[in-house]
Design a protein around this motif. Structure first.
Motif, PDB file in Angstrom:
ATOM      1  N   ASN A 395     -29.359   2.342  -5.544  1.00 53.78           N
ATOM      2  CA  ASN A 395     -28.165   1.995  -6.296  1.00 53.78           C
ATOM      3  C   ASN A 395     -27.340   3.234  -6.617  1.00 53.78           C
ATOM      4  O   ASN A 395     -27.506   3.853  -7.656  1.00 53.78           O
ATOM      5  N   PRO A 396     -26.421   3.626  -5.725  1.00 58.44           N
ATOM      6  CA  PRO A 396     -25.594   4.794  -5.996  1.00 58.44           C
ATOM      7  C   PRO A 396     -24.703   4.553  -7.202  1.00 58.44           C
ATOM      8  O   PRO A 396     -24.325   3.431  -7.498  1.00 58.44           O
ATOM      9  N   SER A 397     -24.397   5.617  -7.914  1.00 62.11           N
ATOM     10  CA  SER A 397     -23.560   5.488  -9.104  1.00 62.11           C
ATOM     11  C   SER A 397     -22.162   5.058  -8.714  1.00 62.11           C
ATOM     12  O   SER A 397     -21.673   5.358  -7.641  1.00 62.11           O
ATOM     13  N   HIS A 398     -21.493   4.361  -9.623  1.00 63.49           N
ATOM     14  CA  HIS A 398     -20.233   3.710  -9.318  1.00 63.49           C
ATOM     15  C   HIS A 398     -19.040   4.621  -9.592  1.00 63.49           C
ATOM     16  O   HIS A 398     -18.287   4.402 -10.533  1.00 63.49           O
ATOM     17  N   SER A 399     -18.855   5.622  -8.780  1.00 63.06           N
ATOM     18  CA  SER A 399     -17.644   6.428  -8.854  1.00 63.06           C
ATOM     19  C   SER A 399     -16.587   5.766  -7.990  1.00 63.06           C
ATOM     20  O   SER A 399     -16.901   5.060  -7.038  1.00 63.06           O
ATOM     21  N   ARG A 400     -15.306   5.970  -8.345  1.00 59.21           N
ATOM     22  CA  ARG A 400     -14.215   5.347  -7.598  1.00 59.21           C
ATOM     23  C   ARG A 400     -13.162   6.393  -7.286  1.00 59.21           C
ATOM     24  O   ARG A 400     -12.821   7.223  -8.142  1.00 59.21           O
ATOM     25  N   LEU A 401     -12.635   6.356  -6.092  1.00 58.50           N
ATOM     26  CA  LEU A 401     -11.546   7.243  -5.712  1.00 58.50           C
ATOM     27  C   LEU A 401     -10.257   6.447  -5.785  1.00 58.50           C
ATOM     28  O   LEU A 401     -10.047   5.503  -5.027  1.00 58.50           O
ATOM     29  N   CYS A 402      -9.393   6.789  -6.716  1.00 58.39           N
ATOM     30  CA  CYS A 402      -8.122   6.086  -6.920  1.00 58.39           C
ATOM     31  C   CYS A 402      -6.982   6.964  -6.408  1.00 58.39           C
ATOM     32  O   CYS A 402      -6.825   8.106  -6.856  1.00 58.39           O
ATOM     33  N   VAL A 403      -6.209   6.438  -5.484  1.00 62.80           N
ATOM     34  CA  VAL A 403      -5.102   7.180  -4.883  1.00 62.80           C
ATOM     35  C   VAL A 403      -3.791   6.620  -5.429  1.00 62.80           C
ATOM     36  O   VAL A 403      -3.468   5.450  -5.211  1.00 62.80           O
ATOM     37  N   LEU A 404      -3.021   7.463  -6.131  1.00 68.21           N
ATOM     38  CA  LEU A 404      -1.797   7.035  -6.805  1.00 68.21           C
ATOM     39  C   LEU A 404      -0.568   7.634  -6.114  1.00 68.21           C
ATOM     40  O   LEU A 404      -0.529   8.831  -5.832  1.00 68.21           O
ATOM     41  N   HIS A 405       0.411   6.794  -5.858  1.00 66.76           N
ATOM     42  CA  HIS A 405       1.678   7.245  -5.299  1.00 66.76           C
ATOM     43  C   HIS A 405       2.718   7.236  -6.423  1.00 66.76           C
ATOM     44  O   HIS A 405       3.011   6.187  -7.004  1.00 66.76           O
ATOM     45  N   GLY A 469      -0.246  18.876  -8.296  1.00 61.13           N
ATOM     46  CA  GLY A 469      -0.865  18.221  -7.144  1.00 61.13           C
ATOM     47  C   GLY A 469       0.092  17.373  -6.341  1.00 61.13           C
ATOM     48  O   GLY A 469      -0.175  17.043  -5.185  1.00 61.13           O
ATOM     49  N   GLY A 470       1.234  16.993  -6.949  1.00 58.19           N
ATOM     50  CA  GLY A 470       2.218  16.196  -6.228  1.00 58.19           C
ATOM     51  C   GLY A 470       1.742  14.773  -6.003  1.00 58.19           C
ATOM     52  O   GLY A 470       0.911  14.240  -6.728  1.00 58.19           O
ATOM     53  N   THR A 471       2.293  14.153  -4.966  1.00 57.84           N
ATOM     54  CA  THR A 471       1.944  12.771  -4.634  1.00 57.84           C
ATOM     55  C   THR A 471       1.623  12.671  -3.152  1.00 57.84           C
ATOM     56  O   THR A 471       2.257  13.368  -2.342  1.00 57.84           O
ATOM     57  N   PRO A 472       0.617  11.878  -2.748  1.00 64.55           N
ATOM     58  CA  PRO A 472      -0.225  11.068  -3.615  1.00 64.55           C
ATOM     59  C   PRO A 472      -1.213  11.898  -4.423  1.00 64.55           C
ATOM     60  O   PRO A 472      -1.565  13.004  -4.038  1.00 64.55           O
ATOM     61  N   LEU A 473      -1.627  11.323  -5.533  1.00 63.03           N
ATOM     62  CA  LEU A 473      -2.593  11.964  -6.420  1.00 63.03           C
ATOM     63  C   LEU A 473      -3.935  11.248  -6.279  1.00 63.03           C
ATOM     64  O   LEU A 473      -4.006  10.029  -6.397  1.00 63.03           O
ATOM     65  N   SER A 474      -4.990  12.017  -6.014  1.00 63.80           N
ATOM     66  CA  SER A 474      -6.322  11.438  -5.857  1.00 63.80           C
ATOM     67  C   SER A 474      -7.172  11.762  -7.083  1.00 63.80           C
ATOM     68  O   SER A 474      -7.362  12.936  -7.405  1.00 63.80           O
TER      69      SER A 474
END
Length: 502
Positions: A395-405, A469-474
């Motif tokens: 059960n890997p930990s629940h990290s999420r990569l959110c990419v924002l424009h 960091g500009g856009t998109p932002l991760s």
């Protein structure tokens, strides 16, 4: 005034002074058309698309009076068979409507079974934001962003949903919050949490309006009665709060501030999903009907066989069955629930919760399925692979990569922090913003910004990284309680794979 002047001049023709002439008279001939070359009739403008709010009220033991279906190969959740004189018809729901939101939660992109559960768990009142069949088909064909369309229904930009916060007392500091009465207004209270105290950690923000506590509305309570209620709390309390700006927003829309609209913070008990595949000896558990301490009659999982499909799926003795194959069964006859499981064939999906968890939600007067969908791992949120340091863990930990424009209004979220301490969390996510569409949730801990770890960085440095960091932002984020578990266990947060995003 300048705008009016320019508009006037655009349609004014000045003739030479030595050739005065009366204004030319224009006529219309149906056969020849319009003989005024300056007048053009254009095609109809793009039809406007208007979501509408349907409020459905039912009596105890009754349904809302409509069917919700999902057509193969088609988007959205379709309303069918609205019964005459039903709650659905009285609330303005029509056959062919497509549901955009259930109780302020955008569901057009959600699994159909989860949307059905949301409707079933809403209680005696249901708030649906819908589009007519014609408007929905047009919006989809034009590539409209349906989440933006839904958020445009709200009159105030930056309106946030209420928060349901679970506060646990700590030795020496108690709940870590002061309740301040609004002078001259009975039943209105705001909260002032202690910095880094239990309430602040649970998601309470300074100036929040207190709406509800342990299932009881506080609008009719005097300050003395409210204080007495808080003192009676043993080691925890659950509160419903909202910031002042969003309270104004809800009042303008004529919507109540209720748990069904809330985002949850640190709730202690959650439903879970069990996917079982039948073995040679069956599923390996018994289902019994029992009376819980709260007085509820429940369908309880018992006698789980070692190494059985039930044990492999994560079933634990004493859990209460809430739903079978996505259909709520708490109020069903016991024999009917057993029959549903047997009729599932070789596979069945059960939604369950522990007995203490069911008692907790009973005390609050809400269904545990109300927030069920929030806790289902999504393909686009949770990576399938294991990072190297996690090999061997199931059960890997629940990290999420959110990419924002970035948009005109920015990224649509606010950072929070504990004064004079490192570590950032998402303090607020604007409805319909780039942050919400990317999957950010209030209370998420920010682990990385554009691939750079910020767990030990201070607020100003994280803000600088985001701006530069500009856009998109991760943003690599993790739900608050999951992060605390990892930190306490001194584990490293695993990477998330961007390949899983679409």
């Amino acid at each position: 005034m300048d705008h009016l002047l320019n508009t006037f001049e655009l349609f004014t023709i000045t003739e030479p002074a030595d050739t005065p002439e009366l204004p030319k008279k224009f006529t219309f001939n149906p056969k020849e058309g319009i003989d005024n070359p300056a007048l053009v009739i254009s095609d109809d403008t793009e039809p406007d698309v208007h979501p509408r709010m349907c409020v459905l009220k039912r009596e105890e033991g009754q349904g809302f009076g409509f069917y919700l279906s999902k057509d193969a190969g088609c988007r959205g959740h379709l309303v069918r068979q609205v019964e005459p004189l039903s709650s659905a018809e009285r609330g303005g729901l029509k056959n062919g409507d497509r549901i955009l939101e259930v109780n302020e939660d955008f569901v057009d992109d959600k699994e159909h079974s989860n949307v059905v559960l949301k409707v079933q768990a809403s209680g005696l009142k249901l708030y649906l934001l819908v589009l007519s069949a014609q408007d929905y088909e047009f919006a989809v064909s034009e590539g409209r962003d349906l989440m933006l369309l839904a958020s445009a229904y709200r009159p105030i930009e930056g309106c946030s949903r209420p928060r349901l916060c679970y506060i646990t007392k700590e030795p020496g500091s108690g709940l870590g919050v002061s309740i301040i009465a609004t002078e001259g207004e009975r039943g209105r209270y705001r909260l002032s949490p202690v910095t880094d105290g239990p309430a602040e950690k649970a998601g309470v923000q300074n100036g929040d309006r207190l709406i509800w506590i342990n299932g009881a509305m506080i609008s009719a309570l005097s300050y003395a009665a409210l204080s007495k209620m808080v003192k009676k709390c043993e080691d925890h309390v659950t509160v419903l709060v909202i910031d002042s700006r969003s309270e104004v927003c809800y009042n303008r829309m004529g919507l109540p501030i209720i748990p069904a609209f809330a985002k949850t913070h640190n709730l202690p008990y959650r439903p879970k999903t069990l996917h079982l595949t039948q073995g040679s000896q069956g599923y390996g558990f018994l289902l019994r009907q029992e009376k819980l301490r709260s007085g509820r009659i429940a369908h309880v999982l018992r006698e789980i066989d070692p190494c059985s499909p039930a044990e492999t799926a994560g079933m634990e003795d004493g859990e209460v069955v809430l739903a079978v194959n996505g259909e709520q069964v708490e109020d069903a006859e016991h024999e009917a629930v057993v029959s549903k499981i047997r009729q599932s064939g070789q596979q069945v999906t059960l939604t369950s919760i522990s007995i203490p968890g069911r008692d907790y939600y009973t005390q609050l007067g809400i269904s545990p399925l109300l927030f069920y969908e929030e806790h289902i791992p999504k393909k686009e949120q949770f990576p399938k692979h294991l990072s190297p340091h996690q090999e061997g863990h199931q059960n890997p930990s629940h990290s999420r990569l959110c990419v924002l424009h970035k948009e005109v209004a920015g990224f649509g979220f606010k950072l929070g922090c504990v004064q004079n301490k490192s570590g950032m969390y998402i303090g607020q996510v604007m409805v319909g913003s780039a942050g919400e569409r990317a999957g950010l949730c209030e209370g998420d801990v920010v682990v990385e910004v554009n691939g750079q770890n910020v767990e030990e960085e201070y607020f100003d440095e994280v803000v600088r990284l985001i701006k530069e960091g500009g856009t998109p932002l991760s943003l690599l984020v993790m739900e608050g309680h999951e992060y605390e578990k990892l930190r306490n266990a001194r584990q490293t947060v695993p990477d998330a794979s961007q390949d899983d995003f679409v």
